[in-house]
Design a protein around this motif. Structure first.
Motif, PDB file in Angstrom:
ATOM      1  N   PHE A  19       0.828  -1.200   0.000  1.00 47.92           N
ATOM      2  CA  PHE A  19       0.000   0.000   0.000  1.00 47.92           C
ATOM      3  C   PHE A  19       0.868   1.258   0.000  1.00 47.92           C
ATOM      4  N   SER A  20       1.911   1.267   0.835  1.00 41.43           N
ATOM      5  CA  SER A  20       2.750   2.466   0.912  1.00 41.43           C
ATOM      6  C   SER A  20       3.557   2.689  -0.366  1.00 41.43           C
ATOM      7  N   GLU A  21       3.828   1.610  -1.126  1.00 40.71           N
ATOM      8  CA  GLU A  21       4.550   1.746  -2.391  1.00 40.71           C
ATOM      9  C   GLU A  21       3.618   2.096  -3.549  1.00 40.71           C
ATOM     10  N   GLY A  22       2.317   2.130  -3.288  1.00 41.20           N
ATOM     11  CA  GLY A  22       1.369   2.466  -4.337  1.00 41.20           C
ATOM     12  C   GLY A  22       0.947   1.270  -5.179  1.00 41.20           C
ATOM     13  N   ARG A  23       1.208   0.081  -4.736  1.00 42.17           N
ATOM     14  CA  ARG A  23       0.821  -1.112  -5.483  1.00 42.17           C
ATOM     15  C   ARG A  23      -0.635  -1.499  -5.223  1.00 42.17           C
ATOM     16  N   LEU A  24      -1.191  -1.034  -4.115  1.00 40.85           N
ATOM     17  CA  LEU A  24      -2.578  -1.312  -3.757  1.00 40.85           C
ATOM     18  C   LEU A  24      -3.313   0.001  -3.520  1.00 40.85           C
ATOM     19  N   GLY A  25      -4.576   0.029  -3.967  1.00 36.89           N
ATOM     20  CA  GLY A  25      -5.418   1.183  -3.666  1.00 36.89           C
ATOM     21  C   GLY A  25      -5.986   1.051  -2.259  1.00 36.89           C
ATOM     22  N   GLN A  26      -6.571   2.123  -1.750  1.00 36.43           N
ATOM     23  CA  GLN A  26      -7.101   2.140  -0.382  1.00 36.43           C
ATOM     24  C   GLN A  26      -8.147   1.049  -0.162  1.00 36.43           C
ATOM     25  N   ALA A  27      -9.106   0.933  -1.075  1.00 34.77           N
ATOM     26  CA  ALA A  27     -10.194  -0.040  -0.901  1.00 34.77           C
ATOM     27  C   ALA A  27      -9.654  -1.473  -0.953  1.00 34.77           C
ATOM     28  N   GLU A  28      -8.778  -1.738  -1.919  1.00 29.75           N
ATOM     29  CA  GLU A  28      -8.225  -3.093  -2.039  1.00 29.75           C
ATOM     30  C   GLU A  28      -7.348  -3.424  -0.826  1.00 29.75           C
ATOM     31  N   TYR A  29      -6.587  -2.442  -0.350  1.00 29.32           N
ATOM     32  CA  TYR A  29      -5.755  -2.636   0.836  1.00 29.32           C
ATOM     33  C   TYR A  29      -6.612  -3.005   2.043  1.00 29.32           C
ATOM     34  N   GLU A  30      -7.679  -2.281   2.261  1.00 23.37           N
ATOM     35  CA  GLU A  30      -8.544  -2.547   3.411  1.00 23.37           C
ATOM     36  C   GLU A  30      -9.207  -3.925   3.290  1.00 23.37           C
ATOM     37  N   GLN A  31      -9.618  -4.287   2.075  1.00 29.75           N
ATOM     38  CA  GLN A  31     -10.247  -5.584   1.858  1.00 29.75           C
ATOM     39  C   GLN A  31      -9.252  -6.714   2.144  1.00 29.75           C
ATOM     40  N   ARG A  32      -8.033  -6.590   1.613  1.00 30.11           N
ATOM     41  CA  ARG A  32      -7.031  -7.631   1.842  1.00 30.11           C
ATOM     42  C   ARG A  32      -6.610  -7.681   3.311  1.00 30.11           C
ATOM     43  N   LEU A  33      -6.553  -6.533   3.949  1.00 28.82           N
ATOM     44  CA  LEU A  33      -6.187  -6.486   5.362  1.00 28.82           C
ATOM     45  C   LEU A  33      -7.221  -7.238   6.199  1.00 28.82           C
ATOM     46  N   THR A  34      -8.480  -7.046   5.901  1.00 30.77           N
ATOM     47  CA  THR A  34      -9.545  -7.751   6.613  1.00 30.77           C
ATOM     48  C   THR A  34      -9.437  -9.250   6.382  1.00 30.77           C
ATOM     49  N   ARG A  35      -9.204  -9.646   5.134  1.00 33.52           N
ATOM     50  CA  ARG A  35      -9.076 -11.069   4.825  1.00 33.52           C
ATOM     51  C   ARG A  35      -7.842 -11.675   5.483  1.00 33.52           C
ATOM     52  N   ALA A  36      -6.762 -10.904   5.584  1.00 31.15           N
ATOM     53  CA  ALA A  36      -5.534 -11.410   6.216  1.00 31.15           C
ATOM     54  C   ALA A  36      -5.729 -11.632   7.712  1.00 31.15           C
ATOM     55  N   THR A  37      -6.450 -10.741   8.361  1.00 34.92           N
ATOM     56  CA  THR A  37      -6.656 -10.910   9.803  1.00 34.92           C
ATOM     57  C   THR A  37      -7.560 -12.105  10.115  1.00 34.92           C
ATOM     58  N   HIS A  38      -8.383 -12.515   9.149  1.00 28.03           N
ATOM     59  CA  HIS A  38      -9.284 -13.648   9.368  1.00 28.03           C
ATOM     60  C   HIS A  38      -8.783 -14.936   8.712  1.00 28.03           C
ATOM     61  N   ALA A  39      -7.621 -14.894   8.051  1.00 24.34           N
ATOM     62  CA  ALA A  39      -7.099 -16.068   7.351  1.00 24.34           C
ATOM     63  C   ALA A  39      -6.757 -17.170   8.350  1.00 24.34           C
ATOM     64  N   GLN A  40      -7.088 -18.391   7.980  1.00 23.46           N
ATOM     65  CA  GLN A  40      -6.831 -19.544   8.843  1.00 23.46           C
ATOM     66  C   GLN A  40      -5.668 -20.399   8.342  1.00 23.46           C
ATOM     67  N   THR A  41      -5.369 -20.342   7.038  1.00 25.54           N
ATOM     68  CA  THR A  41      -4.341 -21.222   6.473  1.00 25.54           C
ATOM     69  C   THR A  41      -3.311 -20.413   5.698  1.00 25.54           C
ATOM     70  N   TYR A  42      -2.184 -21.069   5.416  1.00 23.42           N
ATOM     71  CA  TYR A  42      -1.142 -20.448   4.597  1.00 23.42           C
ATOM     72  C   TYR A  42      -1.664 -20.169   3.190  1.00 23.42           C
ATOM     73  N   ALA A  43      -2.508 -21.051   2.676  1.00 21.22           N
ATOM     74  CA  ALA A  43      -3.033 -20.871   1.323  1.00 21.22           C
ATOM     75  C   ALA A  43      -3.840 -19.580   1.219  1.00 21.22           C
ATOM     76  N   GLU A  44      -4.639 -19.284   2.232  1.00 26.28           N
ATOM     77  CA  GLU A  44      -5.413 -18.045   2.215  1.00 26.28           C
ATOM     78  C   GLU A  44      -4.485 -16.827   2.219  1.00 26.28           C
ATOM     79  N   LEU A  45      -3.420 -16.895   3.004  1.00 24.71           N
ATOM     80  CA  LEU A  45      -2.471 -15.778   3.047  1.00 24.71           C
ATOM     81  C   LEU A  45      -1.718 -15.654   1.729  1.00 24.71           C
ATOM     82  N   ASN A  46      -1.353 -16.789   1.136  1.00 25.55           N
ATOM     83  CA  ASN A  46      -0.613 -16.758  -0.115  1.00 25.55           C
ATOM     84  C   ASN A  46      -1.433 -16.125  -1.233  1.00 25.55           C
ATOM     85  N   VAL A  47      -2.730 -16.389  -1.254  1.00 31.00           N
ATOM     86  CA  VAL A  47      -3.604 -15.788  -2.265  1.00 31.00           C
ATOM     87  C   VAL A  47      -3.578 -14.264  -2.132  1.00 31.00           C
ATOM     88  N   LEU A  48      -3.547 -13.770  -0.918  1.00 28.95           N
ATOM     89  CA  LEU A  48      -3.556 -12.321  -0.692  1.00 28.95           C
ATOM     90  C   LEU A  48      -2.234 -11.667  -1.091  1.00 28.95           C
TER      91      LEU A  48
END
Length: 156
Positions: free
Chosen positions: A19-48
């Motif tokens: 996000f700080s490098e400009g690779r992610l927009g604000q909305a996408e960053y927030e969405q991925r951040l939410t998914r990362a905090t709720h991820a249960q497996t390595y596969a879910e994190l790897n997708v993000l």
């Protein structure tokens, strides 16, 4: 494999950097951040994180295209199991061969003691193999000594 809190924190750090490098927009960053905090497996994190660089990105030569895929970062790979100590395996084999070849009892005991000290020092697997070799070796030596003692007592 299930992800730990530390794994989720590392993934969040990668997302923050993206996000700080400009690779992610604000909305996408927030969405991925939410998914990362709720991820249960390595596969879910790897997708993000699959489309984000993790660490310094070397610049490819001008005539060469960047690689088509990003390997799974070391952070999310399971650690390999410890190696089995070869001396412990040798002790077990010598102990198993003792009934057929009685002389292998002595190497079983020696290798068992050597393997135990190596395992304590290096953290390898195989303590059970070393113990089994020791037990079989000492049992065979004890049986031979008992037989010799019985022969001596019977002949006197």
């Amino acid at each position: 494999m299930r992800a730990s809190h530390a794994d989720r924190e590392r993934a969040i750090d990668v997302l923050k950097a993206g996000f700080s490098e400009g690779r992610l927009g604000q909305a996408e960053y927030e969405q991925r951040l939410t998914r990362a905090t709720h991820a249960q497996t390595y596969a879910e994190l790897n997708v993000l994180l699959a489309d984000l660089p993790q660490g310094p990105v070397p610049m490819p030569p001008a005539q060469q295209a960047p690689p088509a895929y990003q390997p799974v970062p070391r952070t999310f790979l399971p650690t390999p199991p410890p190696k089995t100590n070869g001396t412990a395996v040798g002790a077990l084999i010598c102990g198993i061969l003792t009934p057929m070849y009685g002389i292998t009892a002595i190497p079983a005991v020696i290798l068992g003691h050597v393997a135990k000290s190596q395992i304590r020092r290096s953290g390898e697997d195989g303590a059970g193999f070393a113990t089994a070799g020791l037990v079989l070796g000492w049992l065979a030596i004890g049986a031979v000594l008992a037989f010799i003692l019985a022969v001596v007592v019977a002949s006197s």
